[in-house]
Design a protein around this motif. Structure first.
Motif, PDB file in Angstrom:
ATOM      1  N   ASN A   1     -49.364 -47.983 -99.829  1.00  0.00           N
ATOM      2  CA  ASN A   1     -49.690 -46.678 -99.266  1.00  0.00           C
ATOM      3  C   ASN A   1     -48.397 -45.916 -98.984  1.00  0.00           C
ATOM      4  OD1 ASN A   1     -48.612 -47.842 -96.956  1.00  0.00           O
ATOM      5  ND2 ASN A   1     -50.601 -48.183 -95.987  1.00  0.00           N
ATOM      6  N   GLU A   2     -48.489 -44.805 -98.286  1.00  0.00           N
ATOM      7  CA  GLU A   2     -47.295 -43.990 -98.038  1.00  0.00           C
ATOM      8  C   GLU A   2     -46.270 -44.694 -97.158  1.00  0.00           C
ATOM      9  OE1 GLU A   2     -48.103 -40.057 -96.695  1.00  0.00           O
ATOM     10  OE2 GLU A   2     -48.733 -39.363 -98.681  1.00  0.00           O
ATOM     11  N   LYS A   3     -46.724 -45.686 -96.384  1.00  0.00           N
ATOM     12  CA  LYS A   3     -45.802 -46.470 -95.560  1.00  0.00           C
ATOM     13  C   LYS A   3     -45.229 -47.647 -96.334  1.00  0.00           C
ATOM     14  CE  LYS A   3     -48.024 -45.346 -91.152  1.00  0.00           C
ATOM     15  NZ  LYS A   3     -48.710 -45.893 -89.953  1.00  0.00           N
TER      16      LYS A   3
ATOM     17  N   TYR B   1     -39.508 -50.749 -95.266  1.00  0.00           N
ATOM     18  CA  TYR B   1     -38.104 -51.139 -95.054  1.00  0.00           C
ATOM     19  C   TYR B   1     -37.661 -52.278 -95.982  1.00  0.00           C
ATOM     20  CZ  TYR B   1     -39.108 -48.500 -90.838  1.00  0.00           C
ATOM     21  OH  TYR B   1     -39.523 -47.522 -89.960  1.00  0.00           O
ATOM     22  N   GLY B   2     -38.297 -52.355 -97.154  1.00  0.00           N
ATOM     23  CA  GLY B   2     -37.902 -53.370 -98.113  1.00  0.00           C
ATOM     24  C   GLY B   2     -38.377 -54.766 -97.791  1.00  0.00           C
ATOM     25  N   ARG B   3     -39.256 -54.889 -96.814  1.00  0.00           N
ATOM     26  CA  ARG B   3     -39.755 -56.215 -96.441  1.00  0.00           C
ATOM     27  C   ARG B   3     -40.863 -56.666 -97.384  1.00  0.00           C
ATOM     28  NH1 ARG B   3     -40.187 -53.995 -90.378  1.00  0.00           N
ATOM     29  NH2 ARG B   3     -37.994 -54.126 -89.816  1.00  0.00           N
ATOM     30  N   THR B   4     -41.088 -57.957 -97.408  1.00  0.00           N
ATOM     31  CA  THR B   4     -42.162 -58.531 -98.209  1.00  0.00           C
ATOM     32  C   THR B   4     -43.256 -59.059 -97.286  1.00  0.00           C
ATOM     33  OG1 THR B   4     -41.303 -60.796 -98.190  1.00  0.00           O
ATOM     34  CG2 THR B   4     -40.422 -59.283 -99.871  1.00  0.00           C
ATOM     35  N   ALA B   5     -44.332 -59.534 -97.919  1.00  0.00           N
ATOM     36  CA  ALA B   5     -45.418 -60.127 -97.140  1.00  0.00           C
ATOM     37  C   ALA B   5     -44.927 -61.342 -96.355  1.00  0.00           C
ATOM     38  CB  ALA B   5     -46.570 -60.528 -98.061  1.00  0.00           C
TER      39      ALA B   5
ATOM     40  N   THR C   1     -38.534 -66.511-100.210  1.00  0.00           N
ATOM     41  CA  THR C   1     -37.759 -67.015 -99.065  1.00  0.00           C
ATOM     42  C   THR C   1     -36.376 -66.377 -98.975  1.00  0.00           C
ATOM     43  OG1 THR C   1     -37.027 -68.878-100.427  1.00  0.00           O
ATOM     44  CG2 THR C   1     -38.923 -69.257 -98.960  1.00  0.00           C
ATOM     45  N   LYS C   2     -35.819 -66.014-100.119  1.00  0.00           N
ATOM     46  CA  LYS C   2     -34.468 -65.443-100.120  1.00  0.00           C
ATOM     47  C   LYS C   2     -34.473 -63.920-100.275  1.00  0.00           C
ATOM     48  CE  LYS C   2     -32.221 -69.597-101.923  1.00  0.00           C
ATOM     49  NZ  LYS C   2     -31.452 -70.180-103.037  1.00  0.00           N
ATOM     50  N   GLU C   3     -35.661 -63.328-100.340  1.00  0.00           N
ATOM     51  CA  GLU C   3     -35.745 -61.866-100.459  1.00  0.00           C
ATOM     52  C   GLU C   3     -35.245 -61.215 -99.177  1.00  0.00           C
ATOM     53  OE1 GLU C   3     -36.783 -59.653-102.876  1.00  0.00           O
ATOM     54  OE2 GLU C   3     -36.691 -61.356-104.257  1.00  0.00           O
ATOM     55  N   ARG C   4     -34.390 -60.221 -99.329  1.00  0.00           N
ATOM     56  CA  ARG C   4     -33.817 -59.560 -98.156  1.00  0.00           C
ATOM     57  C   ARG C   4     -34.325 -58.124 -98.048  1.00  0.00           C
ATOM     58  NH1 ARG C   4     -27.470 -60.997 -97.842  1.00  0.00           N
ATOM     59  NH2 ARG C   4     -27.383 -60.455-100.047  1.00  0.00           N
TER      60      ARG C   4
END
Length: 337
Positions: free
Chosen positions: A215-217, A250-254, A278-281
């Motif tokens: 979505n937009e967020k 903010y570039g975060r993952t699930a 696990t290593k995704e920043r």
């Protein structure tokens, strides 16, 4: 003067733009719609249901579905009548809340079904936020209503949803994929609500190859479910779709979201499907383990992440090069060894 009625014909399940020419609801109609009082609408057959709106362009269905009557208040008022009769009070009090909830749900379903019979076009009308009644039903966890709206869109022969034709299935999918002004579908709303039965109903006719984007967020349904810390919702989404976009704000993952929620089960479900996260920043260089270590919500979350990839403990962030191990030590949140 009679209010003007703008007649719309529905050829497919496409969203209907809010009406420019609307008839604003009077207080007595607003009250009847909110309470689900179908008798008022049955006794006033000339009402222009198609153009009848609130200032926010909510139609009768939007209004009814968004009204949350306080079941606890109803329960307490009902019990007041029994308090002077101790035997009846003891017998009735444990089961009355569920009874009241069930009866209200049945009343709401009956109201929605009768209104749609009178004016089918209300099903796909959008309010000022671009939301259909399905968005609202999903947001408030009305699983029975979600199923009813899907059935109303499909128009199955003999009421059998298991024998839908291709055109009927496509019509349902078009409705499921309608996005509001913030690019939320009903599935985004259902994930936010956390009602498993609603999510199941929305997924039943969806295409496993269809990608539910953000979505937009920048939040996908998977990300929203992870932020709730709901392993059951995550499992449903992973099992349904061949590809599950997992991004968030903010570039975060699930996996970031599940770690922030402090839910070890949700973390475990995601790791089994997307162990490479696990290593995704994120934008600040923080991994899911950074958040688990910093927040110190549950050691079980840290253990799950380390069990999958211990090397993540030594990844530094962008600003100070701080690792999850150092962060936990400084926060004195969790004993990492």
């Amino acid at each position: 003067m009679e209010p003007s009625i703008n007649i719309m014909l529905i050829s497919s399940c496409e969203p209907q733009e809010p009406e420019e020419n609307i008839t604003h609801m009077d207080a007595w109609l607003y009250k009847a719609a909110a309470e689900g009082n179908i008798e008022v609408f049955n006794n006033n057959q000339g009402l222009p249901l198609e153009s009848l709106k609130t200032p926010n362009h909510d139609n009768v269905l939007h209004l009814n579905l968004a009204t949350q009557e306080n079941a606890v208040s109803l329960f307490n008022r009902f019990l007041l009548k029994f308090m002077f009769f101790p035997v009846q009070y003891e017998i009735c009090s444990p089961s009355l809340p569920n009874l009241i909830t069930r009866l209200r749900g049945e009343k709401r379903s009956d109201f929605i079904e009768q209104i749609l019979t009178k004016c089918p076009s209300l099903l796909l009308q959008t309010n000022a936020k671009g939301q259909t009644p399905l968005h609202v039903a999903a947001r408030y966890g009305h699983s029975a209503i979600v199923k009813l709206l899907i059935k109303s869109c499909a128009k199955p022969r003999d009421g059998d949803l298991e024998k839908l034709g291709k055109d009927q299935v496509n019509a349902v999918r078009e409705m499921l994929r309608i996005r509001d002004q913030e690019s939320n579908t009903a599935l985004h709303e259902a994930a936010r609500c956390g009602n498993v039965e609603v999510v199941k109903a929305l997924l039943e006719f969806e295409d496993p190859d269809f990608p539910y984007s953000a979505n937009e967020k920048q939040e996908t349904p998977l990300y929203i479910a992870a932020r709730r810390g709901s392993g059951r919702l995550l499992s449903l989404l992973f099992d349904k779709f061949k590809s599950t976009p997992h991004g968030g704000s903010y570039g975060r993952t699930a996996l970031h979201a599940a770690a922030m929620a402090g839910d070890a089960e949700a973390v475990k479900v995601i790791l089994k499907k997307k162990g490479n996260l696990t290593k995704e920043r994120d934008e600040d260089g923080h991994t899911p383990l950074h958040y688990a270590a910093h927040l110190g919500l549950r050691i079980s979350v840290v253990e799950e992440l380390l069990k999958w990839d211990v090397s993540a403990a030594y990844i530094g962030d962008k600003k100070r090069g701080m690792t999850p191990l150092l962060m936990a030590t400084r926060q004195e949140a969790l004993p990492l060894h």
